[in-house]
Design an enzyme around this catalytic site. Structure first.
Site, PDB file in Angstrom:
ATOM      1  N   ASP A 495       1.411   0.835   3.963  1.00  0.00           N
ATOM      2  CA  ASP A 495       0.499   1.865   3.578  1.00  0.00           C
ATOM      3  C   ASP A 495      -0.900   1.525   4.226  1.00  0.00           C
ATOM      4  O   ASP A 495      -1.801   2.284   4.385  1.00  0.00           O
ATOM      5  CB  ASP A 495       0.451   1.728   2.253  1.00  0.00           C
TER       6      ASP A 495
HETATM    7  C1  GLC Z   1       3.598  -0.045  -2.161  1.00  0.00           C
HETATM    8  C2  GLC Z   1       3.998   1.215  -1.794  1.00  0.00           C
HETATM    9  C3  GLC Z   1       4.896   1.682  -0.819  1.00  0.00           C
HETATM   10  C4  GLC Z   1       4.704   0.732   0.499  1.00  0.00           C
HETATM   11  C5  GLC Z   1       4.294  -0.836   0.045  1.00  0.00           C
HETATM   12  C6  GLC Z   1       3.742  -1.246   1.383  1.00  0.00           C
HETATM   13  O1  GLC Z   1       4.571  -0.563  -2.691  1.00  0.00           O
HETATM   14  O2  GLC Z   1       4.499   1.877  -3.138  1.00  0.00           O
HETATM   15  O3  GLC Z   1       5.322   2.733  -0.726  1.00  0.00           O
HETATM   16  O4  GLC Z   1       5.742   0.937   1.341  1.00  0.00           O
HETATM   17  O5  GLC Z   1       3.294  -0.682  -1.085  1.00  0.00           O
HETATM   18  O6  GLC Z   1       2.384  -0.741   1.577  1.00  0.00           O
END
Ligand code: GLC
Length: 804
Positions: A495
């Site tokens: 993210d």
């Molecule tokens: C958090 C989010 C997930 C994402 C991860 C890595 O766990 O919920 O959707 O893939 O972070 O950024």
């Protein structure tokens, strides 16, 4: 300090023996439909249907551990001319205890404590499918004198709109009301409702004993204009509560019970209920039912049977006790929790509505419950498909009550793409996992709407589940960047790497590859050779592109920025190597054997630590708007080179695919939370569930975990260990058996319910190999190959496997 508790394997409980854990340790009760979490000092955050829109108790996780949160109970007895007032939960009165034990169980928390000669044994749970929390208290006099005891359970309500409670101190208190309903025999039911909804929805709090008085106003209960405190409410120093029905303000529910004299060795029982119903009349039948302790026992047993059956779906016996604990109890239990709460409600994910249910998160979570709860998985998959857009991409998250979806954090960055490159592709993996588990191919024909609505709120287009899958793949095929690799969108699985519009993602390329493999497999299974051929073409083309463009010498790069420069390359100062850039080309089958080995060796050399594998390295060291969220963390934290556990099982799977059982197991073992039990002062979080992240060796607090419970680690660890290390995986035609284990193992056993029957699998490893199946027999008859076919339903079947 050492540790704060131990595993009671017989009772399938973790027993906390010291209430002063480094952070609160929680457990979940009920489901998203009604339930929430209970902490190990009795505080509870309870919601019905949705934590943002229908929250019942006020629980503010950011307050210190010593603070009152949501619910507690006080006991008091006379000591001279005063009352001795204390809570058997330790919090909020913090008295000296002679015994404290919190048993974190399957769907319940049981706390046993002793203070001042009184043993309290309380079990907190939500009966299956019900909308009430039951607290079943037994008070035993363990002293030598008779004790005359009063018991005062207390709940603090929140406004159902959880965020408004925190943002509006005028409207919220003016809308809160409480009333008392006197039921038979002096039993009181305290009612609470906001916004004059007394004829629509009420919260209620009641018990099975007559209450001599009650309180619904927090200020009166604490006393002295709230200069009285939860640690010592002034109302408990007079004989009775004020019997005040709050017409505004901070509403609580407190009931004062005179339990009478308890003789030494004798016990009194008190059962409280906190619930929500449309009206008192509707609540009454069950409220009355659970005044009877035998009915409480019966429903508790019913819940225990649910968990027996649930966990019996798969049980293992391996030479590793910690692995057995996780696979037999805690990992499937955590998967049940993530299936329910996605990333919505925990001590860290606060459930105020900013997130709701995540598309990619839940698509992955359902893969962890496929064998145990296929019907629920199917329902969730349908919900996810209904927030897929007509162009095949997906909304990032949605509210489960309103089904209103949005584009996640990308909304906050002007001009950024409004989709995530990976979201929609996960659903392909979830659906094919469902089909392989259940054989329910009819699901492919089910009609599900796409998200877009007309003015009247009706969907403008619908399609079959299969159509949704084709569109998901098509979106990625159609949205490629300058190198012909998939566009990143706002971000992919990671993210926090938010590159300029036009950036390409190798992770999305690999996930697309894996989704294509699944589509090819499915198309062949259903006889759609045109689709199979088309997808083979796409797959081969992407494989060539990845290998032509993304090999960096010792590993694969992770992104190409909008200007074509790589990220995740030795050419970069920060973020030279990313773990998902290496595990996923192996999972997708893109990496050539030689590159696969090199890439995973680079992971081992550059990213592995004794506490797990880091997401990337070196960590960025300062805010950089061209890289986005990842640069907001210090090096070694969260996605910036922290040990983001979710990505660890993917390396385990990749190592197993290459046949390296030693490493696959080592990577599994080093993140096993059970093994952290003796390192809690470093780890800090619950040793019975995976946390989302652990600080890495680039951070001074290496080994510190945060964000326990709601993480995709649960689902993937629960796929990686049984399906890749133990190597028992569902396929369209049966169970494929291909273990990849440490050579030292003599073998293992695994019992698995699959397609209506039970497979009792025994694997022997007499030659101490890491991989290779020499023979398989089913009910004593040898079969060719290693695919155990779908067997006759009903009776159990014995499968004997010899490795070699
Ligand atoms: C958090 C989010 C997930 C994402 C991860 C890595 O766990 O919920 O959707 O893939 O972070 O950024």
């Amino acid at each position: 300090m050492g540790n704060y508790g131990y595993f009671d394997d017989l009772n399938r409980e973790y027993v906390i023996t010291n209430p002063k854990t480094p952070v609160k340790w929680i457990n979940y009760i009920g489901t998203l439909a009604f339930g929430g979490f209970v902490d190990h000092t009795g505080g509870a955050l309870i919601c019905k249907g949705d934590p943002a829109l229908n929250r019942i108790t006020r629980y503010i996780p950011q307050l210190p551990g010593s603070e009152f949160k949501g619910e507690t109970l006080y006991l008091r007895f006379r000591a001279g001319d005063r009352y001795r007032v204390f809570s058997p939960y330790f919090v909020p009165t913090l008295d000296h205890y002679d015994r404290y034990e919190c048993r974190v169980g399957l769907g319940y928390t049981r706390i046993i404590s002793e203070f001042y000669g009184i043993r309290t044994d309380v079990t907190v749970f939500v009966p299956p499918g019900d909308s009430r929390v039951i607290r079943d208290y037994k008070f035993t006099n363990v002293s030598r004198q008779p004790i005359e005891l009063d018991a005062i359970p207390v709940v603090e309500y929140t406004h159902p709109d959880a965020l408004k409670q925190l943002t509006n101190a005028d409207w919220v208190p003016q809308t809160m009301q409480s009333r008392v309903h006197d039921d038979d025999d002096g039993i009181k039911i305290l009612l609470q409702y906001p916004l004059m909804r007394r004829d629509v929805t009420i919260n209620y709090f009641t018990s099975n004993q007559p209450a001599s008085s009650f309180e619904t106003d927090r200020a009166r209960f604490l006393g002295d204009h709230e200069y009285g405190a939860w640690a010592n409410p002034l109302a408990l120093h007079v004989a009775e509560l004020s019997n005040y029905e709050a017409h505004r303000g901070d509403n609580i529910a407190a009931l004062l019970h005179h339990l009478g004299v308890i003789q030494p060795g004798k016990t009194k029982r008190l059962v409280t209920q906190l619930g929500q119903e449309v009206s008192v009349a509707a609540a009454l039948p069950l409220v009355r039912r659970y005044r009877d302790g035998r009915k409480v026992d019966a429903v508790f047993d019913q819940m225990a049977r649910f968990w027996d059956r649930y966990l019996s779906t798969m049980q293992v016996e391996t030479p590793d006790a910690n692995m057995n604990r996780m696979l037999n109890v805690y990992n499937p239990r955590q998967c049940h929790v993530t299936q329910n709460w996605s990333r919505y409600l925990s001590l860290y994910q606060l459930g105020f509505g900013a997130r709701g249910v995540g598309f990619r998160d839940t698509a992955q979570d359902v893969m962890g419950v496929m064998a145990h709860a296929p019907a629920e998985a199917r329902m969730l998959i349908e919900m996810l498909l209904s927030v897929q857009r007509r162009n095949g991409s997906a909304f990032h998250q949605f509210n489960p009550l309103t089904m209103i979806a949005d584009a996640g954090d990308s909304r906050e960055v002007e001009g950024a793409p409004d989709y995530y490159g990976d979201d929609h592709l996960w659903i392909v993996l979830a659906i094919t996992a469902y089909l392989k588990e259940t054989g329910d191919l009819a699901f492919l024909d089910k009609i599900v709407p796409y998200y877009e609505k007309d003015r009247a709120g009706h969907p403008v287009e619908t399609g079959t589940v299969l159509d949704h899958m084709h569109r998901a793949v098509k979106f990625t095929t159609a949205n490629a960047g300058a190198h012909g690799l998939p566009l990143l969108g706002f971000a992919d699985w990671n993210d926090t790497v938010n590159l300029r519009t036009g950036a390409e993602s190798l992770f999305v390329a690999h996930l697309y590859g894996k989704a294509l493999l699944e589509m090819i497999d499915l198309a062949r299974h259903t006889g759609d050779s045109a689709a199979a051929d088309r997808y083979v073409g796409y797959y081969e083309a992407m494989k060539v592109r990845v290998n032509d463009l993304a090999w960096d010498g010792e590993w694969y790069v992770r992104y190409f920025d909008a200007d074509g420069s790589p990220l995740g390359s030795k050419a970069n100062g920060f973020g030279q190597i990313y773990v998902n850039g290496q595990s996923w080309p192996v999972i997708a089958g893109f990496a050539t054997p030689d590159r696969a080995r090199q890439a995973l060796n680079s992971v081992c050399r550059r990213l592995n630590t004794r506490n797990g594998i880091k997401l990337s390295m070196p960590g960025f060291n300062g805010w950089d708007p061209t890289r986005g969220g990842i640069t907001t963390y210090p090096p070694g934290a969260k996605e910036n080179g922290g040990i983001f556990l979710h990505a660890n099982p993917w390396v385990i799977m990749a190592e197993a695919l290459l046949g390296n059982g030693e490493r696959a197991f080592e990577y599994y073992d080093q993140i096993n939370p059970v093994a952290k039990n003796d390192k809690i002062d470093e780890f800090e979080c619950e040793p019975y569930v995976y946390p989302q992240n652990v600080l890495s060796d680039e951070h001074p607090q290496f080994g510190l975990a945060r964000n326990s419970w709601l993480t995709g680690t649960a689902s993937w660890a629960y796929q990686a260990a049984p399906q890749y290390i133990l190597g028992i995986a569902p396929t369209y035609h049966g169970l494929r058996i291909d273990p990849c284990i440490p050579r030292s193992w003599d073998g293992f056993k695994l019992v698995r319910r699959f397609r209506g029957t039970v497979y009792q699998i025994e694997v022997a490893n007499p030659e101490h190999v890491g991989r290779g199946v020499k023979s398989v027999s089913v009910d004593g008859q040898p079969i060719p190959g290693n695919l155990v076919p779908i067997l006759e339903e009903g009776k159990a079947h014995k499968v004997e496997v010899v490795m070699g």
